[in-house]
Write a protein that holds these residues in place. Sequence first.
Motif, mmCIF file in Angstrom:
data_model
loop_
_atom_site.group_PDB
_atom_site.id
_atom_site.type_symbol
_atom_site.label_atom_id
_atom_site.label_comp_id
_atom_site.label_asym_id
_atom_site.label_seq_id
_atom_site.Cartn_x
_atom_site.Cartn_y
_atom_site.Cartn_z
ATOM 1 N N ILE A 14 0.850 -0.712 -0.338
ATOM 2 C CA ILE A 14 0.205 0.236 0.024
ATOM 3 C C ILE A 14 1.316 1.027 -0.269
ATOM 4 O O ILE A 14 0.294 2.113 -0.522
ATOM 5 N N PHE A 15 2.339 2.149 0.527
ATOM 6 C CA PHE A 15 2.934 2.502 0.733
ATOM 7 C C PHE A 15 3.440 2.711 -0.519
ATOM 8 O O PHE A 15 3.358 3.424 -0.558
ATOM 9 N N MET A 33 3.999 11.378 5.639
ATOM 10 C CA MET A 33 2.845 11.878 4.985
ATOM 11 C C MET A 33 1.234 11.882 6.399
ATOM 12 O O MET A 33 2.071 11.212 7.236
ATOM 13 N N LEU A 34 0.901 12.478 6.715
ATOM 14 C CA LEU A 34 -0.066 11.869 7.884
ATOM 15 C C LEU A 34 -0.520 10.705 7.443
ATOM 16 O O LEU A 34 -0.732 10.117 6.602
ATOM 17 N N ASP A 35 -0.640 9.731 8.673
ATOM 18 C CA ASP A 35 -1.416 8.668 8.526
ATOM 19 C C ASP A 35 -2.901 8.876 8.633
ATOM 20 O O ASP A 35 -3.467 9.765 9.373
ATOM 21 N N ILE A 36 -3.379 7.705 7.797
ATOM 22 C CA ILE A 36 -4.786 8.293 7.673
ATOM 23 C C ILE A 36 -5.532 7.290 9.117
ATOM 24 O O ILE A 36 -6.923 8.128 9.601
ATOM 25 N N LEU A 48 3.511 9.514 9.030
ATOM 26 C CA LEU A 48 4.570 8.349 8.804
ATOM 27 C C LEU A 48 6.032 9.426 7.489
ATOM 28 O O LEU A 48 5.719 9.433 6.519
ATOM 29 N N GLY A 68 3.993 -5.397 16.111
ATOM 30 C CA GLY A 68 3.558 -4.844 15.779
ATOM 31 C C GLY A 68 3.209 -4.598 14.940
ATOM 32 O O GLY A 68 2.419 -3.817 14.176
ATOM 33 N N GLN A 69 3.729 -4.821 13.728
ATOM 34 C CA GLN A 69 4.454 -3.510 12.507
ATOM 35 C C GLN A 69 3.180 -3.818 11.452
ATOM 36 O O GLN A 69 3.271 -5.382 11.211
ATOM 37 N N GLU A 70 2.221 -3.586 11.297
ATOM 38 C CA GLU A 70 0.779 -3.636 10.470
ATOM 39 C C GLU A 70 1.303 -3.628 8.802
ATOM 40 O O GLU A 70 1.070 -4.846 7.736
ATOM 41 N N VAL A 71 1.664 -2.575 8.473
ATOM 42 C CA VAL A 71 2.362 -2.089 6.813
ATOM 43 C C VAL A 71 3.593 -2.372 6.798
ATOM 44 O O VAL A 71 5.123 -2.295 7.516
ATOM 45 N N HIS A 118 6.510 6.737 12.452
ATOM 46 C CA HIS A 118 5.736 7.765 12.964
ATOM 47 C C HIS A 118 6.365 8.425 13.695
ATOM 48 O O HIS A 118 7.361 8.019 14.915
HETATM 49 P P1 5GP Z 1 2.263 0.050 11.823
HETATM 50 O O1 5GP Z 1 2.047 -0.798 12.865
HETATM 51 O O2 5GP Z 1 2.899 -0.635 10.503
HETATM 52 O O3 5GP Z 1 3.672 0.407 12.404
HETATM 53 O O4 5GP Z 1 1.423 1.182 11.350
HETATM 54 C C1 5GP Z 1 1.203 1.269 10.099
HETATM 55 C C2 5GP Z 1 0.544 2.161 9.996
HETATM 56 O O5 5GP Z 1 0.029 2.953 8.488
HETATM 57 C C3 5GP Z 1 -0.845 2.521 11.205
HETATM 58 O O6 5GP Z 1 -0.938 3.686 12.202
HETATM 59 C C4 5GP Z 1 -1.782 3.302 10.022
HETATM 60 O O7 5GP Z 1 -3.304 3.549 10.054
HETATM 61 C C5 5GP Z 1 -1.504 3.492 8.575
HETATM 62 N N1 5GP Z 1 -1.901 3.301 7.472
HETATM 63 C C6 5GP Z 1 -2.110 2.027 6.772
HETATM 64 N N2 5GP Z 1 -2.908 2.661 5.326
HETATM 65 C C7 5GP Z 1 -2.512 3.390 5.491
HETATM 66 C C8 5GP Z 1 -2.909 4.710 3.981
HETATM 67 O O8 5GP Z 1 -3.328 4.278 3.175
HETATM 68 N N3 5GP Z 1 -2.566 5.628 4.411
HETATM 69 C C9 5GP Z 1 -1.758 6.104 5.312
HETATM 70 N N4 5GP Z 1 -1.627 7.774 4.810
HETATM 71 N N5 5GP Z 1 -2.067 5.587 6.609
HETATM 72 C C10 5GP Z 1 -1.666 4.480 6.478
#
Ligand code: 5GP
Length: 132
Positions: A4-5, A27-30, A39, A90-93, A99
């Motif tokens: 997605i990024f 960019m701003l976090d969604i 982010l 906890g990394q999702e993306v 952050h």
């Molecule tokens: P992680 O848990 O991987 O460190 O954080 C991933 C972050 O990416 C989350 O805070 C989530 O809100 C953000 N995020 C997920 N999808 C998108 C998106 O499509 N656009 C933006 N700007 N942020 C996103």
Amino acid sequence: MDCIFCKIIKGDIPCYKIYEDDDVLAMLDIANDVEGHTLVLPKKHVTDLNDSDEETFDKVMNVTKRISDHYLDLGFEGVNVVINSKSAAGQEVKHLHAHIFPRRSGDEVKIQLVKPDKNFSLEEVAKKLRLN
Ligand code: 5GP
Ligand code: ZN
């Protein structure tokens, strides 16, 4: 690659851009949870902190500091910088990102560590983890 990024970097998905150069996008976090939650990501696809080459990581961290300094210039009073690396943390993306949480005194935001009810011997842990 289904990242997605990377799609945001290519411009296929919109974002609220804060900063961009040849190597880094911010960019701003969604999530829209903390005002200015930002982010910072490399344009090159790198999975996470631990899989990153040093040069890419340095670029992300340099921009993270510059943006943090800018936020302080704008009136924020502090920042928390957080990097989650790998699912266990906890990394999702799975595209490296830092952050930035801009902070003000009394803003009622808490970046909280919730810990299990376990105690460790600092001496043993230091022995086990020492790098040099
Ligand atoms: P992680 O848990 O991987 O460190 O954080 C991933 C972050 O990416 C989350 O805070 C989530 O809100 C953000 N995020 C997920 N999808 C998108 C998106 O499509 N656009 C933006 N700007 N942020 C996103
Ligand atoms: Zn990517």
